[in-house]
Design a protein around this motif. Structure first.
Motif, PDB file in Angstrom:
ATOM      1  N   ALA A  44       0.756  -1.208   0.109  1.00  0.00           N
ATOM      2  CA  ALA A  44      -0.041   0.041   0.029  1.00  0.00           C
ATOM      3  C   ALA A  44       0.890   1.386  -0.008  1.00  0.00           C
ATOM      4  CB  ALA A  44      -1.038  -0.069   1.063  1.00  0.00           C
ATOM      5  N   LYS A  45       2.017   1.211   0.319  1.00  0.00           N
ATOM      6  CA  LYS A  45       3.052   2.447   0.320  1.00  0.00           C
ATOM      7  C   LYS A  45       3.380   2.976  -1.171  1.00  0.00           C
ATOM      8  CE  LYS A  45       5.037   1.090   4.713  1.00  0.00           C
ATOM      9  NZ  LYS A  45       6.370   0.510   5.689  1.00  0.00           N
ATOM     10  N   GLY A  46       3.098   1.902  -2.037  1.00  0.00           N
ATOM     11  CA  GLY A  46       3.284   2.488  -3.488  1.00  0.00           C
ATOM     12  C   GLY A  46       4.657   2.015  -4.116  1.00  0.00           C
ATOM     13  N   GLY A  47       4.799   2.050  -5.312  1.00  0.00           N
ATOM     14  CA  GLY A  47       5.940   1.642  -6.256  1.00  0.00           C
ATOM     15  C   GLY A  47       7.319   2.183  -5.751  1.00  0.00           C
ATOM     16  N   GLN A  48       7.390   3.328  -5.202  1.00  0.00           N
ATOM     17  CA  GLN A  48       8.503   4.017  -5.116  1.00  0.00           C
ATOM     18  C   GLN A  48       9.382   3.489  -3.566  1.00  0.00           C
ATOM     19  OE1 GLN A  48      10.072   5.669  -7.575  1.00  0.00           O
ATOM     20  NE2 GLN A  48       7.950   4.757  -8.641  1.00  0.00           N
ATOM     21  N   SER A  49       8.465   2.959  -2.715  1.00  0.00           N
ATOM     22  CA  SER A  49       8.995   2.737  -1.619  1.00  0.00           C
ATOM     23  C   SER A  49       9.982   1.628  -1.481  1.00  0.00           C
ATOM     24  CB  SER A  49       7.973   2.492  -0.426  1.00  0.00           C
ATOM     25  OG  SER A  49       7.379   1.239  -0.788  1.00  0.00           O
ATOM     26  N   PRO A  50      11.114   1.657  -0.751  1.00  0.00           N
ATOM     27  CA  PRO A  50      11.950   0.505  -0.799  1.00  0.00           C
ATOM     28  C   PRO A  50      11.286  -0.860  -0.166  1.00  0.00           C
ATOM     29  CG  PRO A  50      12.521   2.320   0.937  1.00  0.00           C
ATOM     30  CD  PRO A  50      11.454   2.649   0.330  1.00  0.00           C
ATOM     31  N   GLN A  51      10.343  -0.795   0.593  1.00  0.00           N
ATOM     32  CA  GLN A  51       9.632  -1.971   1.081  1.00  0.00           C
ATOM     33  C   GLN A  51       8.813  -2.544  -0.266  1.00  0.00           C
ATOM     34  OE1 GLN A  51       9.317   1.128   2.463  1.00  0.00           O
ATOM     35  NE2 GLN A  51       9.767   0.843   4.656  1.00  0.00           N
ATOM     36  N   PHE A  52       8.243  -1.671  -0.896  1.00  0.00           N
ATOM     37  CA  PHE A  52       7.576  -1.946  -2.157  1.00  0.00           C
ATOM     38  C   PHE A  52       8.345  -2.961  -2.997  1.00  0.00           C
ATOM     39  CE2 PHE A  52       5.819  -2.060  -6.401  1.00  0.00           C
ATOM     40  CZ  PHE A  52       4.417  -2.011  -6.162  1.00  0.00           C
ATOM     41  N   ARG A  53       9.621  -2.375  -3.115  1.00  0.00           N
ATOM     42  CA  ARG A  53      10.455  -2.970  -4.212  1.00  0.00           C
ATOM     43  C   ARG A  53      11.118  -4.277  -3.564  1.00  0.00           C
ATOM     44  NH1 ARG A  53      11.832   2.453  -4.678  1.00  0.00           N
ATOM     45  NH2 ARG A  53      13.558   2.198  -3.497  1.00  0.00           N
ATOM     46  N   LYS A  54      11.260  -4.240  -2.362  1.00  0.00           N
ATOM     47  CA  LYS A  54      11.870  -5.559  -1.589  1.00  0.00           C
ATOM     48  C   LYS A  54      10.810  -6.759  -1.839  1.00  0.00           C
ATOM     49  CE  LYS A  54      10.833  -6.944   2.696  1.00  0.00           C
ATOM     50  NZ  LYS A  54      10.998  -7.027   4.226  1.00  0.00           N
ATOM     51  N   TRP A  55       9.619  -6.481  -1.521  1.00  0.00           N
ATOM     52  CA  TRP A  55       8.572  -7.421  -1.727  1.00  0.00           C
ATOM     53  C   TRP A  55       8.143  -7.853  -3.310  1.00  0.00           C
ATOM     54  CZ3 TRP A  55       7.427 -10.674   1.890  1.00  0.00           C
ATOM     55  CH2 TRP A  55       7.515  -9.933   3.395  1.00  0.00           C
ATOM     56  N   ARG A  56       8.332  -6.918  -3.981  1.00  0.00           N
ATOM     57  CA  ARG A  56       8.173  -7.336  -5.659  1.00  0.00           C
ATOM     58  C   ARG A  56       9.314  -8.259  -5.900  1.00  0.00           C
ATOM     59  NH1 ARG A  56       7.879  -2.248  -9.300  1.00  0.00           N
ATOM     60  NH2 ARG A  56      10.085  -2.241  -8.594  1.00  0.00           N
ATOM     61  N   LYS A  57      10.591  -8.218  -5.320  1.00  0.00           N
ATOM     62  CA  LYS A  57      11.498  -9.028  -5.441  1.00  0.00           C
ATOM     63  C   LYS A  57      11.435 -10.263  -4.927  1.00  0.00           C
ATOM     64  CE  LYS A  57      16.736  -9.152  -5.387  1.00  0.00           C
ATOM     65  NZ  LYS A  57      17.690  -8.980  -4.849  1.00  0.00           N
ATOM     66  N   THR A  58      10.923 -10.282  -3.782  1.00  0.00           N
ATOM     67  CA  THR A  58      10.587 -11.548  -2.718  1.00  0.00           C
ATOM     68  C   THR A  58       9.657 -12.247  -3.541  1.00  0.00           C
ATOM     69  OG1 THR A  58      11.475 -10.428  -0.897  1.00  0.00           O
ATOM     70  CG2 THR A  58       9.989 -12.350  -0.877  1.00  0.00           C
ATOM     71  N   LEU A  59       8.454 -11.725  -3.857  1.00  0.00           N
ATOM     72  CA  LEU A  59       7.348 -12.410  -4.462  1.00  0.00           C
ATOM     73  C   LEU A  59       7.173 -12.640  -5.983  1.00  0.00           C
ATOM     74  CD1 LEU A  59       4.864 -10.823  -1.934  1.00  0.00           C
ATOM     75  CD2 LEU A  59       5.972 -13.134  -1.669  1.00  0.00           C
ATOM     76  N   GLY A  60       8.036 -11.938  -6.698  1.00  0.00           N
ATOM     77  CA  GLY A  60       8.088 -12.144  -8.018  1.00  0.00           C
ATOM     78  C   GLY A  60       6.894 -11.305  -8.846  1.00  0.00           C
ATOM     79  N   ASN A  61       6.476 -12.010  -9.847  1.00  0.00           N
ATOM     80  CA  ASN A  61       5.535 -11.381 -10.677  1.00  0.00           C
ATOM     81  C   ASN A  61       4.216 -11.230 -10.230  1.00  0.00           C
ATOM     82  OD1 ASN A  61       7.427 -11.092 -12.777  1.00  0.00           O
ATOM     83  ND2 ASN A  61       6.949 -12.890 -13.919  1.00  0.00           N
ATOM     84  N   VAL A  62       3.770 -11.969  -9.171  1.00  0.00           N
ATOM     85  CA  VAL A  62       2.430 -12.050  -8.622  1.00  0.00           C
ATOM     86  C   VAL A  62       2.418 -10.686  -7.691  1.00  0.00           C
ATOM     87  CG1 VAL A  62       3.154 -13.353  -6.475  1.00  0.00           C
ATOM     88  CG2 VAL A  62       0.596 -13.295  -7.599  1.00  0.00           C
ATOM     89  N   PHE A  63       3.282 -10.207  -7.350  1.00  0.00           N
ATOM     90  CA  PHE A  63       3.421  -9.212  -6.447  1.00  0.00           C
ATOM     91  C   PHE A  63       2.595  -7.924  -7.153  1.00  0.00           C
ATOM     92  CE2 PHE A  63       4.810  -5.252  -4.268  1.00  0.00           C
ATOM     93  CZ  PHE A  63       4.628  -5.638  -2.887  1.00  0.00           C
ATOM     94  N   ILE A  64       2.392  -7.701  -8.313  1.00  0.00           N
ATOM     95  CA  ILE A  64       1.577  -6.582  -9.015  1.00  0.00           C
ATOM     96  C   ILE A  64       0.182  -6.887  -8.775  1.00  0.00           C
ATOM     97  CG2 ILE A  64       1.315  -7.757 -11.278  1.00  0.00           C
ATOM     98  CD1 ILE A  64       2.152  -4.213 -10.989  1.00  0.00           C
ATOM     99  N   HIS A  65      -0.311  -7.996  -8.379  1.00  0.00           N
ATOM    100  CA  HIS A  65      -1.507  -8.396  -8.262  1.00  0.00           C
ATOM    101  C   HIS A  65      -1.972  -8.674  -6.638  1.00  0.00           C
ATOM    102  CE1 HIS A  65      -1.977  -9.272 -12.591  1.00  0.00           C
ATOM    103  NE2 HIS A  65      -0.963 -10.042 -12.440  1.00  0.00           N
ATOM    104  N   MET A  66      -1.039  -8.224  -5.797  1.00  0.00           N
ATOM    105  CA  MET A  66      -1.161  -8.404  -4.340  1.00  0.00           C
ATOM    106  C   MET A  66      -2.267  -7.680  -3.616  1.00  0.00           C
ATOM    107  SD  MET A  66       0.723 -10.571  -3.447  1.00  0.00           S
ATOM    108  CE  MET A  66       0.752 -10.505  -1.744  1.00  0.00           C
ATOM    109  N   HIS A  67      -2.685  -6.600  -4.442  1.00  0.00           N
ATOM    110  CA  HIS A  67      -3.866  -5.734  -3.713  1.00  0.00           C
ATOM    111  C   HIS A  67      -4.871  -6.590  -3.790  1.00  0.00           C
ATOM    112  CE1 HIS A  67      -3.574  -4.758  -7.928  1.00  0.00           C
ATOM    113  NE2 HIS A  67      -4.722  -4.570  -7.971  1.00  0.00           N
ATOM    114  N   HIS A  68      -5.059  -7.476  -4.809  1.00  0.00           N
ATOM    115  CA  HIS A  68      -6.447  -8.500  -4.840  1.00  0.00           C
ATOM    116  C   HIS A  68      -6.078  -9.525  -3.731  1.00  0.00           C
ATOM    117  CE1 HIS A  68      -8.228  -7.098  -8.372  1.00  0.00           C
ATOM    118  NE2 HIS A  68      -6.878  -6.817  -9.082  1.00  0.00           N
ATOM    119  N   TYR A  69      -4.755 -10.182  -3.296  1.00  0.00           N
ATOM    120  CA  TYR A  69      -4.775 -11.050  -2.581  1.00  0.00           C
ATOM    121  C   TYR A  69      -4.989 -10.501  -1.129  1.00  0.00           C
ATOM    122  CZ  TYR A  69      -2.277 -14.661  -0.209  1.00  0.00           C
ATOM    123  OH  TYR A  69      -1.942 -16.014   0.620  1.00  0.00           O
TER     124      TYR A  69
END
Length: 194
Positions: A44-69
């Motif tokens: 929820a912090k948005g794509g510019q936050s370091p936490q967002f980037r960390k989780w995108r790297k950890t969770l892979g391509n599915v992270f773009i859909h995480m708001h649904h999850y």
């Protein structure tokens, strides 16, 4: 046709915007973020936050859909905590629908695959669809044989539907895969107590 496409775009934006910025999220979600996993809060912090980037790297391509999850997890919490049957049914449908959506990009190699199918199975059981729920729990178990929550919830489902022998078989299979699981052993002990 143009009106339909405009409507679809507005609906999609309605799902995306609240999850891009915490301040844009609805008040109920903001009041209950402590109930969600950290990756939901960080998403929820948005794509510019370091936490967002960390989780995108950890969770892979599915992270773009995480708001649904995450919306599905929020719906599960609401379903578990409401006593109003109509509201509960609404939240259960939301949970199942969000997990179904995320299952598209979250295939068997996805780190969230067993968890996703367990949440989906739980929603189906609570909607009276044991047969469909079993399929999702089995997908979770086949994907990660040591995922004890799927065994536990599946056995609980069998107990809820008065099928203790099936529950026992599931627990025994789970203990074979994870012999030190207290969660599964407690359930098996309870089933064996007259």
């Amino acid at each position: 046709m143009r009106a339909i496409l405009s409507f679809i775009l507005l609906v999609m934006l309605g799902f995306i915007i609240p999850w891009q910025n915490v301040s844009a999220a609805n008040p109920e979600w903001k009041e209950n973020t402590h109930l969600l996993p950290q990756y939901c809060k960080d998403r929820a912090k948005g794509g510019q936050s370091p936490q967002f980037r960390k989780w995108r790297k950890t969770l892979g391509n599915v992270f773009i859909h995480m708001h649904h999850y995450c919306a599905g997890l929020f719906a599960k919490t609401k379903a578990q905590t409401t006593s109003d049957q109509s509201a509960r049914d609404h939240w259960l449908r939301q949970l199942a629908g969000q997990m179904q959506y995320v299952s598209g990009p979250c295939k068997p190699g996805c780190v969230l695959y067993p968890e996703l199918h367990s949440h989906w199975g739980w929603a189906l059981v609570k909607q009276g669809q044991l047969g469909e729920a079993i399929k999702h729990y089995q997908l979770a178990i086949r994907n990660k044989t040591t995922f004890t929550r799927a065994y536990a919830e599946l056995s609980d489902s069998y107990v809820e539907y008065n099928q203790p022998d099936e529950a026992r078989k599931v627990l025994e299979a789970g203990l074979k895969a994870s012999p030190k699981s207290r969660r599964l052993q407690r359930r098996l002990d309870k089933l064996q107590t007259p």
